[in-house]
Design a protein around this motif. Sequence first.
Motif, PDB file in Angstrom:
ATOM      1  N   GLU B  72       0.778  -1.242   0.101  1.00  0.00           N
ATOM      2  CA  GLU B  72       0.045  -0.065   0.100  1.00  0.00           C
ATOM      3  C   GLU B  72       0.824   1.321   0.096  1.00  0.00           C
ATOM      4  O   GLU B  72       1.791   1.243   0.817  1.00  0.00           O
ATOM      5  CB  GLU B  72      -0.719  -0.041   1.063  1.00  0.00           C
ATOM      6  N   GLY B  73       0.547   2.285  -0.882  1.00  0.00           N
ATOM      7  CA  GLY B  73       1.309   3.498  -0.895  1.00  0.00           C
ATOM      8  C   GLY B  73       2.366   3.543  -1.965  1.00  0.00           C
ATOM      9  O   GLY B  73       2.873   4.709  -2.215  1.00  0.00           O
ATOM     10  N   ASP B  74       2.999   2.393  -2.101  1.00  0.00           N
ATOM     11  CA  ASP B  74       4.036   2.482  -2.985  1.00  0.00           C
ATOM     12  C   ASP B  74       3.873   2.995  -4.337  1.00  0.00           C
ATOM     13  O   ASP B  74       2.891   2.723  -4.842  1.00  0.00           O
ATOM     14  CB  ASP B  74       4.587   1.237  -3.368  1.00  0.00           C
ATOM     15  N   GLU B  75       4.593   3.654  -5.037  1.00  0.00           N
ATOM     16  CA  GLU B  75       4.475   4.252  -6.305  1.00  0.00           C
ATOM     17  C   GLU B  75       5.413   3.457  -7.206  1.00  0.00           C
ATOM     18  O   GLU B  75       6.416   3.204  -6.970  1.00  0.00           O
ATOM     19  CB  GLU B  75       4.774   5.675  -6.209  1.00  0.00           C
ATOM     20  N   ILE B  76       4.570   3.162  -8.447  1.00  0.00           N
ATOM     21  CA  ILE B  76       5.335   2.688  -9.484  1.00  0.00           C
ATOM     22  C   ILE B  76       5.096   3.598 -10.636  1.00  0.00           C
ATOM     23  O   ILE B  76       3.981   3.506 -11.141  1.00  0.00           O
ATOM     24  CB  ILE B  76       5.018   1.002  -9.748  1.00  0.00           C
ATOM     25  N   GLY B  77       6.136   4.299 -11.235  1.00  0.00           N
ATOM     26  CA  GLY B  77       5.815   5.358 -12.229  1.00  0.00           C
ATOM     27  C   GLY B  77       4.615   6.222 -11.838  1.00  0.00           C
ATOM     28  O   GLY B  77       4.707   6.746 -10.587  1.00  0.00           O
ATOM     29  N   SER B  78       3.687   6.154 -12.632  1.00  0.00           N
ATOM     30  CA  SER B  78       2.561   7.188 -12.310  1.00  0.00           C
ATOM     31  C   SER B  78       1.456   6.284 -11.460  1.00  0.00           C
ATOM     32  O   SER B  78       0.361   6.871 -11.782  1.00  0.00           O
ATOM     33  CB  SER B  78       2.222   7.828 -13.733  1.00  0.00           C
ATOM     34  N   TYR B  79       1.879   5.348 -10.972  1.00  0.00           N
ATOM     35  CA  TYR B  79       0.695   4.338 -10.354  1.00  0.00           C
ATOM     36  C   TYR B  79       0.985   4.327  -8.836  1.00  0.00           C
ATOM     37  O   TYR B  79       2.079   4.156  -8.570  1.00  0.00           O
ATOM     38  CB  TYR B  79       0.836   3.099 -10.996  1.00  0.00           C
ATOM     39  N   GLN B  80      -0.012   4.537  -7.977  1.00  0.00           N
ATOM     40  CA  GLN B  80       0.203   4.317  -6.676  1.00  0.00           C
ATOM     41  C   GLN B  80      -0.492   3.328  -6.415  1.00  0.00           C
ATOM     42  O   GLN B  80      -2.042   3.183  -6.522  1.00  0.00           O
ATOM     43  CB  GLN B  80      -0.193   5.707  -5.952  1.00  0.00           C
ATOM     44  N   ILE B  81      -0.244   2.441  -5.426  1.00  0.00           N
ATOM     45  CA  ILE B  81      -0.946   1.164  -4.910  1.00  0.00           C
ATOM     46  C   ILE B  81      -2.078   1.613  -3.958  1.00  0.00           C
ATOM     47  O   ILE B  81      -1.538   2.172  -2.576  1.00  0.00           O
ATOM     48  CB  ILE B  81       0.130   0.169  -4.578  1.00  0.00           C
ATOM     49  N   ILE B  82      -3.196   1.051  -4.203  1.00  0.00           N
ATOM     50  CA  ILE B  82      -3.937   1.355  -3.231  1.00  0.00           C
ATOM     51  C   ILE B  82      -4.273   0.142  -2.159  1.00  0.00           C
ATOM     52  O   ILE B  82      -4.213   0.209  -1.009  1.00  0.00           O
ATOM     53  CB  ILE B  82      -5.362   1.666  -3.642  1.00  0.00           C
ATOM     54  N   LYS B  83      -4.232  -1.072  -2.826  1.00  0.00           N
ATOM     55  CA  LYS B  83      -4.383  -2.313  -1.979  1.00  0.00           C
ATOM     56  C   LYS B  83      -4.147  -3.472  -2.818  1.00  0.00           C
ATOM     57  O   LYS B  83      -4.487  -3.434  -3.964  1.00  0.00           O
ATOM     58  CB  LYS B  83      -5.816  -2.143  -1.417  1.00  0.00           C
ATOM     59  N   PRO B  84      -3.685  -4.698  -2.267  1.00  0.00           N
ATOM     60  CA  PRO B  84      -3.721  -5.723  -2.763  1.00  0.00           C
ATOM     61  C   PRO B  84      -4.838  -6.334  -3.197  1.00  0.00           C
ATOM     62  O   PRO B  84      -5.708  -6.489  -2.285  1.00  0.00           O
ATOM     63  CB  PRO B  84      -2.793  -6.536  -2.063  1.00  0.00           C
ATOM     64  N   LEU B  85      -5.062  -6.817  -4.570  1.00  0.00           N
ATOM     65  CA  LEU B  85      -6.389  -7.678  -4.884  1.00  0.00           C
ATOM     66  C   LEU B  85      -6.274  -9.165  -4.802  1.00  0.00           C
ATOM     67  O   LEU B  85      -7.045  -9.804  -4.508  1.00  0.00           O
ATOM     68  CB  LEU B  85      -6.592  -7.240  -6.342  1.00  0.00           C
ATOM     69  N   GLY B  86      -4.929  -9.648  -5.168  1.00  0.00           N
ATOM     70  CA  GLY B  86      -4.824 -11.017  -5.048  1.00  0.00           C
ATOM     71  C   GLY B  86      -3.409 -11.261  -5.599  1.00  0.00           C
ATOM     72  O   GLY B  86      -2.650 -10.601  -5.915  1.00  0.00           O
ATOM     73  N   GLU B  87      -3.125 -12.692  -5.307  1.00  0.00           N
ATOM     74  CA  GLU B  87      -1.849 -13.029  -5.811  1.00  0.00           C
ATOM     75  C   GLU B  87      -1.875 -14.344  -6.433  1.00  0.00           C
ATOM     76  O   GLU B  87      -2.696 -15.400  -6.126  1.00  0.00           O
ATOM     77  CB  GLU B  87      -1.262 -13.516  -4.140  1.00  0.00           C
ATOM     78  N   GLY B  88      -1.147 -14.538  -7.321  1.00  0.00           N
ATOM     79  CA  GLY B  88      -0.978 -16.015  -7.934  1.00  0.00           C
ATOM     80  C   GLY B  88       0.545 -16.278  -8.044  1.00  0.00           C
ATOM     81  O   GLY B  88       1.630 -15.765  -7.436  1.00  0.00           O
TER      82      GLY B  88
END
Lengths: 190, 939
Positions: B72-88
């Motif tokens: 949460e909160g990490d930025e990747i380029g122009s995207y900011q993570i809001i929350k994890p949705l899932g994992e594979g």
Amino acid sequence: MTGKDITLLLQDWQKGDEAALEDLMAAVYSELHRISKNYISRERSGHTLGPTGLVNEAYFRLIDHNRITWQNRAHFFGVAAQVMRRILINYARERNTAKRGGGVMVLSLDNVTDAAEEEGIDLEALEEALNALGEVDQRKARIVEMKFFAGMNEKEISEALSVSSATIRREWRTARAWLFRFLKEGSDGS
Amino acid sequence: MDPERMRLVDDIFNDALDTPAEERDAFIVKACAGDASLEAEVRELLAMDDEAEKKSFMNKAIINLTQTGLGEGDEIGSYQIIKPLGEGGMGQVFLAQQTEPFQRRVALKVIKLGMDTRQVLNRFKVEQATLARLNHPYIAQVYDAGATERGQPFFVMEYIQGVPLADYCDHNRLTLQQRLELFVQILDGVQYAHQRGIIHRDLKPANILVTTKEDKPLPKIIDFGIAKSTTGDEPTQRTVTSFLPQGSMNLTSTGLVVGSVGYMSPEQACMGADDVDTRSDIYSLGAILYELLTGERPLGGMVDPQTPWDEIFRIIREKDPRRPSTQITGDPKAQELAASRGEQLKHLRKQLRGDLDWITMKALEKDKERRYDAASAMAEDIRRYFRNEPVTAKPPSLSYLLSKLFQRHKAAFAGGVLVILALVLGIVGATTGAVRARKAQLKAEAEAAKVLQTQDILDAFLSSPDPTQMGREVTMLELLDAFTEKLEKGELEAAAGADPEVLAGVQFTLSDTYKNLGEHQKAAELVQKALDIRREVLGEDHPDTLKAASHLASIYYYLSRTADAEALIDRTLAAQIAVLGERHRETLRTLNVKAMVLGRRNRKQESLELHQKVYRIRKQTLGPTHPETLQSMNNLAVRYKVLEKMEESEALLREIVRLRAQELGPKHKDTLQSVQNMVNQLYRTGRYKQALAMNQENLARRIEVLGPNHPETFLTADMEGILLIAMNRPKEAVALYQDLYQRALTALPAGHAIVRQTNNNLANALNKLGRNEEALKLLQDIHEAHGKLEGVNHPTTLLYAANLAYQLYSMDRIQASISMGEDILPRLMEHVGPNKVLTFNALENLILAYEKAGDLVRAEARRRQSLDLYREHRKPNYPKLARGEKHLGLLLAKLGNREAALAYLRQAVARQEKALKPGSKLLEATRAALAELEGEPND
């Protein structure tokens, strides 16, 4: 060493053959070394290969994917955690003794050691503490290794060690307090 | 602190942490039960824990090998993570906020595992332009791709607030009709992408999210094209990524592969074979439809999280799912299932039976050529079903079913038994019907052709088990016996419409099958009956009669009834040449048998020349790559070997490999078989290193082509072990055999001969390592088991017995070894033959045992017997002969018979001088023994 051998070793180790671990670590270590050397010679863009990419590449090269189960996967990362611990402590020692440049692993470990410093963790002292912990309780040391040096979650560690997630969680908590005290006493004493 | 105490501290410390703060103190006092130092330790650790927690000590891993390390909160380029949705397995999916060039919520998928960053990105750049143009209401848009600071590739996709397909259908209790309508929409979306050359490669309900728009369900296919761009070119990459479900958003790592089973097409479940195309998606769509209809994945019930990947793959490639209507019949929750589709169970079953069964099964065909060639074609068939028009998917015809069974039998020997039963019984029915039709002269031409065709299939099918390639299949044999018994009782005669020709045809085929299984006695009896019938009905010189006679002659050869074979061959050949001509295929078969018989009669040169002749004509008339031409080459190679023309022999074997590789491809199973023959040749001539390298390569190919659990693959792996033992690397051999054994237990039918063969070799390796008890136990087990199955005098049972005697000898259990050796020796002479190496070796071991027991008299007698055998059945330069004579000399010297001893030693020296190079150690040793005895005073 082929994927088949590694997979066999993993299975042996899983069955309790501790001697297999040394062979495993040697194989993983040399594969890491080989990949990172290749990587350096190929790479021009200045992009650095982090430990995660490196270990994962090793995973895909070393494992016989025809035969592996997901439990083997957890085991593999369990081994990788130990390898990373060794690599990191060697690196930290060299860095501390200002012998840089001759490091075995030519990859970006600076980020990692910097991160440890930011967290207030002295890797060399932690190594000593972990060794001490391992003498009292081997499994706890392994749990710390997998969690701290590989970022494995409880489920993955429980698969690697074949004990319940609840046990992992509890033992981790004790181990952490134990290590914290050891480090604290060490720094108080010196 | 000792470990015991550590555990105690562990428990109390953690229990204390779990205890509410106000009760904690009391808990500790009670738990430590007056142990002051324990209490102090726990309290101290609790204090440390408190402090560590405050400082977040070690809470964050410094290296993340298995995770993306993003949150949460990490930025990747122009995207900011809001929350994890899932994992594979391959990645983590986050909900993220895009900040530039405009604000929107996106799904951000970060690839975490084993992916070569640069390669993925390069591929993605190529794909991206196409993916960006993929603009369809039923497909989630892919916006962007890049790499994180740590070099992990990521993809940015349209964020869909939807529910996975299967959940949506069940929660909303969609009827069959509604499900099908929704499915047709999905097909439209897939068709759109396929037209633009984009394959999904990982279609499954979890990758289809359903949202609602104006009260109507709106499917959104996610991850389109992503699997492709994350699939590398290198084999290591491909084997992994071609089946890993990159789009799995809600699966744990353990459930990963299992989550995709049943949706993955057989061609995707094939190692190394990357012939995935749009029809692979069709298969996955068929699987999705299957689940929508029945609530179960096709094949889903056959695997669990512990199933190894190779086994899962085998199931996908070989097992056919049950038809949807059959599936719900066997489902205990069927009532509930029907209710959730708004149907009565009876009604649901009726609806599925027929068109919907066929549509689903057509999409799920193992052979992609037989599937729908486009998603639109499948959609059109479902629309036809809606309109009550005939669908294009058809129930398979009988001939199709038969050929399919035949193919499957060839591909999957282990699973073939029931198939054979169905086929054998089914064919007789089919043949009968056809024969009657012919007799009634209805559509005579067409039906006759059908009979022939069916007969051909029966011939080919039943003849296919070849024990030299596959190992002996016990259950197959039992089945044949049961069938033959029926035949004898006349039950099938009635079914065959009492047509003696058909009966003779079936007898002939059965005989051929028995022959291939090594059951020559039964084979002879059956073909004798067929021959009698044909003589009576067709006449002595009819080609079919002659064919049966020729066949009987070849079986006589294998039964060592050489004189009978010769008599039959001469008569048959004359007639065949007169009736069919010398160059006819059947005539050539008889000539081939004749050449073999000549070889048996030790007329080596004539045998060779006849084989050469047959080879030449076969090459001309059948072509250089025809199986029978290759058989001739093989026979020639054997003859050359007998004549000790090793180079010629080997050249032929190489040529067979080359021809097969050229004609059938380097990975065809027959090509691999001829490579295996080459390996055997190298092994027999002592070139272990070369043999091992070639064998390892062949093993890899067989695993690729036949799968790791195929009997032929086992035999190749077994060869690796044999070579390792020969190269004095028993430790590796043991590891290999133990692994093989474990796999054989699950992969092969219980009691399969290969399991015992493997264990026999394992015992050998264990013996070399001095692990005698283990070796003994193994040998006792397999000896007993094989004896029960095949009889105590079966050659293989006797082989195990001989090994057991040797094992006892190795363990210094000399008396036991001797009585075992004495027990089996006469049986070996009778059932294996006095001229066979196995008999020789058992006798050698018996001699050694007597000598070790100090019974020199018996040792001498048996030694003389072995020398007689060598002289009778081997050439004068046979190495064991000279060694045996030397040994006899030494024995006689010990027994005080100096003169005789000297004679034998001189004889041995003379032989070895002829056979061996000057200076050979063996020769020198014999000379030294002679010199020593000569030097002793004559008393």
